[in-house]
Design a protein around this motif. Structure first.
Motif, PDB file in Angstrom:
ATOM      1  N   SER A  38       0.878  -1.165   0.000  1.00  0.00           N
ATOM      2  CA  SER A  38       0.000   0.000   0.000  1.00  0.00           C
ATOM      3  C   SER A  38       0.917   1.217   0.000  1.00  0.00           C
ATOM      4  CB  SER A  38      -0.878  -0.025   1.259  1.00  0.00           C
ATOM      5  OG  SER A  38      -1.564   1.204   1.384  1.00  0.00           O
ATOM      6  N   MET A  39       0.828   2.023  -1.053  1.00  0.00           N
ATOM      7  CA  MET A  39       1.809   3.103  -1.233  1.00  0.00           C
ATOM      8  C   MET A  39       1.088   4.425  -1.489  1.00  0.00           C
ATOM      9  SD  MET A  39       4.505   1.014  -3.625  1.00  0.00           S
ATOM     10  CE  MET A  39       3.347   0.251  -4.748  1.00  0.00           C
ATOM     11  N   GLU A  40       1.757   5.515  -1.073  1.00  0.00           N
ATOM     12  CA  GLU A  40       1.217   6.853  -1.338  1.00  0.00           C
ATOM     13  C   GLU A  40       2.320   7.710  -1.925  1.00  0.00           C
ATOM     14  OE1 GLU A  40      -2.271   7.331   2.038  1.00  0.00           O
ATOM     15  OE2 GLU A  40      -0.633   8.783   1.951  1.00  0.00           O
ATOM     16  N   ALA A  41       2.067   8.234  -3.118  1.00  0.00           N
ATOM     17  CA  ALA A  41       3.053   9.109  -3.768  1.00  0.00           C
ATOM     18  C   ALA A  41       2.510  10.527  -3.795  1.00  0.00           C
ATOM     19  CB  ALA A  41       3.329   8.621  -5.182  1.00  0.00           C
TER      20      ALA A  41
ATOM     21  N   SER B 286       7.141  13.294  -1.609  1.00  0.00           N
ATOM     22  CA  SER B 286       7.289  12.159  -0.687  1.00  0.00           C
ATOM     23  C   SER B 286       6.702  10.897  -1.308  1.00  0.00           C
ATOM     24  CB  SER B 286       6.582  12.458   0.643  1.00  0.00           C
ATOM     25  OG  SER B 286       5.186  12.456   0.456  1.00  0.00           O
ATOM     26  N   PHE B 287       7.211   9.769  -0.812  1.00  0.00           N
ATOM     27  CA  PHE B 287       6.719   8.467  -1.274  1.00  0.00           C
ATOM     28  C   PHE B 287       6.742   7.534  -0.076  1.00  0.00           C
ATOM     29  CE2 PHE B 287       5.888   4.822  -3.677  1.00  0.00           C
ATOM     30  CZ  PHE B 287       5.761   5.119  -5.022  1.00  0.00           C
ATOM     31  N   SER B 288       5.596   7.032   0.338  1.00  0.00           N
ATOM     32  CA  SER B 288       5.589   6.114   1.481  1.00  0.00           C
ATOM     33  C   SER B 288       5.079   4.750   1.035  1.00  0.00           C
ATOM     34  CB  SER B 288       4.744   6.676   2.626  1.00  0.00           C
ATOM     35  OG  SER B 288       3.403   6.754   2.241  1.00  0.00           O
TER      36      SER B 288
ATOM     37  N   PHE C  58       8.647   1.963   4.610  1.00  0.00           N
ATOM     38  CA  PHE C  58       9.693   2.987   4.506  1.00  0.00           C
ATOM     39  C   PHE C  58       9.103   4.220   3.833  1.00  0.00           C
ATOM     40  CE2 PHE C  58      10.899   3.053  -0.004  1.00  0.00           C
ATOM     41  CZ  PHE C  58      10.360   1.858  -0.458  1.00  0.00           C
ATOM     42  N   ASP C  59       9.752   5.344   4.116  1.00  0.00           N
ATOM     43  CA  ASP C  59       9.303   6.620   3.552  1.00  0.00           C
ATOM     44  C   ASP C  59      10.468   7.341   2.905  1.00  0.00           C
ATOM     45  OD1 ASP C  59       6.554   6.693   4.669  1.00  0.00           O
ATOM     46  OD2 ASP C  59       7.687   6.592   6.537  1.00  0.00           O
ATOM     47  N   ILE C  60      10.195   7.914   1.772  1.00  0.00           N
ATOM     48  CA  ILE C  60      11.161   8.818   1.147  1.00  0.00           C
ATOM     49  C   ILE C  60      10.563  10.200   1.302  1.00  0.00           C
ATOM     50  CG2 ILE C  60      12.299   9.486  -1.010  1.00  0.00           C
ATOM     51  CD1 ILE C  60      11.625   6.594  -2.018  1.00  0.00           C
ATOM     52  N   HIS C  61      11.272  11.115   1.940  1.00  0.00           N
ATOM     53  CA  HIS C  61      10.768  12.479   1.912  1.00  0.00           C
ATOM     54  C   HIS C  61      11.901  13.441   1.614  1.00  0.00           C
ATOM     55  CE1 HIS C  61      11.632  12.514   6.329  1.00  0.00           C
ATOM     56  NE2 HIS C  61      11.058  11.343   6.280  1.00  0.00           N
ATOM     57  N   GLU C  62      11.687  14.136   0.523  1.00  0.00           N
ATOM     58  CA  GLU C  62      12.699  15.077   0.051  1.00  0.00           C
ATOM     59  C   GLU C  62      12.733  16.306   0.954  1.00  0.00           C
ATOM     60  OE1 GLU C  62      13.374  14.826  -4.541  1.00  0.00           O
ATOM     61  OE2 GLU C  62      11.390  15.595  -4.082  1.00  0.00           O
ATOM     62  N   ASN C  63      13.894  16.918   1.049  1.00  0.00           N
ATOM     63  CA  ASN C  63      14.068  18.198   1.762  1.00  0.00           C
ATOM     64  C   ASN C  63      13.609  18.125   3.210  1.00  0.00           C
ATOM     65  OD1 ASN C  63      14.632  19.091  -0.866  1.00  0.00           O
ATOM     66  ND2 ASN C  63      12.449  19.494  -1.198  1.00  0.00           N
TER      67      ASN C  63
ATOM     68  N   GLY D  51      11.045  16.949   4.500  1.00  0.00           N
ATOM     69  CA  GLY D  51       9.626  17.312   4.603  1.00  0.00           C
ATOM     70  C   GLY D  51       8.922  16.526   5.690  1.00  0.00           C
ATOM     71  N   LEU D  52       7.709  16.939   6.027  1.00  0.00           N
ATOM     72  CA  LEU D  52       6.951  16.264   7.080  1.00  0.00           C
ATOM     73  C   LEU D  52       5.981  15.249   6.492  1.00  0.00           C
ATOM     74  CD1 LEU D  52       6.177  19.216   9.481  1.00  0.00           C
ATOM     75  CD2 LEU D  52       7.605  17.249   9.973  1.00  0.00           C
ATOM     76  N   ASN D  53       6.399  14.660   5.362  1.00  0.00           N
ATOM     77  CA  ASN D  53       5.481  13.743   4.691  1.00  0.00           C
ATOM     78  C   ASN D  53       5.763  12.299   5.076  1.00  0.00           C
ATOM     79  OD1 ASN D  53       4.057  15.680   3.058  1.00  0.00           O
ATOM     80  ND2 ASN D  53       6.012  15.994   2.041  1.00  0.00           N
ATOM     81  N   ALA D  54       6.006  12.078   6.361  1.00  0.00           N
ATOM     82  CA  ALA D  54       6.370  10.740   6.795  1.00  0.00           C
ATOM     83  C   ALA D  54       5.177   9.793   6.758  1.00  0.00           C
ATOM     84  CB  ALA D  54       6.936  10.797   8.202  1.00  0.00           C
TER      85      ALA D  54
END
Ligand SMILES: [Fe+2]
Length: 456
Positions: free
Chosen positions: A390-393, A397-399, A414-419, A421-424
């Protein structure tokens, strides 16, 4: 528009009184209905099966008001090569982003499907992706996971909360020419696919005629498809911030002069340019194929060597590679040419990875494989279970979370958040919130007793 509604009512009436002897509703009522994205964000393709052939009146009726489905697109029909019936496809056009649509399909003027609901995403909203591979159906594998997705993720009463797309990375139903198994899988899939676009990659256990005849995948997001007749096998499309690529790892070759290789190279180059262009909406590249190029299971120990040699050079700009074929869950660190970038926290990447993350998710329902070797350095997590991603782009951010089919626990994330960001991932945000509440409580308690606080 209202003329069409009147027309439909008339057709229903004609149908009720127009049954021929020997015709049964079962043979003519549309079944196996499923949606698919096209290369046009204002269009949606719908495909369905009938036992009997259609006539010229077949198509899809659709609209925003459920009581007035006045728009109509006619269908094209195809006799299935196994002689079991007919498949029909129509494309709904002129759809507005962010709107909820209702539709029904009909292949003969007497018989129509139920009314289904789907939603066209807004260009700025997150893309919610569910993904798995290797499902099967009784007696080989089972569709329990599809049922779980139907119950927990696809509530017709809440179209705003539905996923944006569901992906299956090949080995759909393990059909072995068995018409009953084919129908059973499509019936289970359609409970999801009639409401959420269902996009597939071909797997080695799939029948090529089923992939060719019973799906309508897009062509190519950029330029012409090199082999239009193979567009259900390899293709690409954009949905908001994600460029999706599907490749055919088992039925189409990858030598450097092949159509697929040359197309893939060009497609990834164009997508990479878009990712680097601040004016483009595309932020992530997600590739799906069947056979993994990184794996430590006994399906393909160390991944499929031949395929890895053939295509890995092209994949460097890809964010996420989704695979099936090995019936396990395994997630890599960012890795390229077998050299992994290992972060200090395996659940968080504070910047965009410069190498792809590979996830094998052949956990759709078929019997699990086993591990062939100890966990390699590049492997961040591996599980022997059944479940789905289950993923959210979002733009920055990409979780990613792996949900266990039976317990419904998050078994990996896992989460990718650029800069920074608070997109955890929601789990991290919940943990952070509890920590904050705890600290505030401690501070207030300290203030009350005079044992802590500023100046103490
Ligand atoms: Fe498989």
């Amino acid at each position: 528009m209202k003329m069409f509604s009147f027309f439909v009512v008339m057709l229903f009436c004609l149908g009720v009184f127009g049954l021929q002897e020997g015709e049964t509703e079962m043979f003519k009522t549309p079944q196996q209905i499923h949606l698919a994205y096209t290369n046009d964000p204002t269009s949606m393709a719908v495909s369905w099966y009938t036992k009997d052939p259609s006539d010229l009146l077949g198509g899809v009726w659709y609209g925003i008001e459920q009581q007035d489905l006045g728009s109509f697109s006619s269908s094209t029909s195809l006799a299935l090569s196994d002689g079991s019936g007919y498949y029909h496809t129509a494309v709904m056009t002129g759809l507005e982003p962010g709107r909820i649509y209702h539709y029904f399909v009909g292949s003969r003027h007497e018989f129509f499907s139920d009314v289904y609901t789907f939603r066209i995403p807004n260009p700025s909203e997150k893309v919610r992706i569910l993904a798995f591979g290797d499902m099967g159906t009784f007696p080989r594998g089972d569709t329990t996971l599809m049922h779980s997705i139907r119950v927990h993720e696809v509530n017709p009463a809440e179209p705003h909360r539905m996923p944006t797309v569901v992906l299956q990375a090949g080995d759909l139903m393990y059909p072995f020419g068995n018409g009953g198994m084919i129908a059973a899988w499509f019936d289970a899939m359609a409970k999801v696919g009639a409401r959420v676009p269902f996009m597939v990659a071909p797997g080695n256990r799939d029948q090529q005629d089923i992939i060719t005849e019973r799906f309508e995948m897009p062509m190519a997001a950029y330029g012409e498809h090199p082999e239009p007749a193979r567009h259900n096998f390899y293709y690409s499309y954009d949905v908001n911030c994600v460029h999706f690529i599907v490749i055919s790892t088992n039925f189409d070759t990858f030598h450097s002069n092949s159509h697929q290789y040359k197309w893939l190279k060009k497609d990834i180059e164009q997508a990479q340019q878009n990712v680097q262009d601040p004016s483009s909406s595309i932020s992530w590249i997600v590739l799906m194929g069947h056979t993994p190029i990184y794996s430590s299971s006994d399906g393909h120990t160390q991944g499929n060597h031949e395929l890895k040699l053939a295509i890995e050079d092209l994949l460097e700009p890809v964010t996420l590679c989704l695979w099936g074929d090995d019936h396990v869950y395994e997630r890599s660190y960012p890795v390229f040419q077998s050299i992994a970038d290992i972060p200090s926290n395996k659940h968080v990447l504070d910047e965009r990875p410069s190498k792809p993350i590979h996830i094998t998710v052949g956990t759709g329902g078929i019997d699990n494989d086993a591990w062939a070797v100890d966990q390699p350095d590049w492997s961040a997590e591996r599980l022997i279970t059944k479940g789905y991603l289950s993923m959210e782009a979002k733009k920055n951010s990409f979780s990613v979370a792996f949900i266990d089919r039976d317990s419904r626990e998050v078994r990996d994330y896992f989460d990718i958040h650029e800069n920074g960001g608070l997109n955890a991932h929601p789990l991290l945000l919940a943990g952070g919130f509890l920590l904050f509440v705890g600290l505030v409580a401690m501070f207030l308690k300290g203030k009350k007793t005079g044992k802590s606080g500023p100046g103490v």
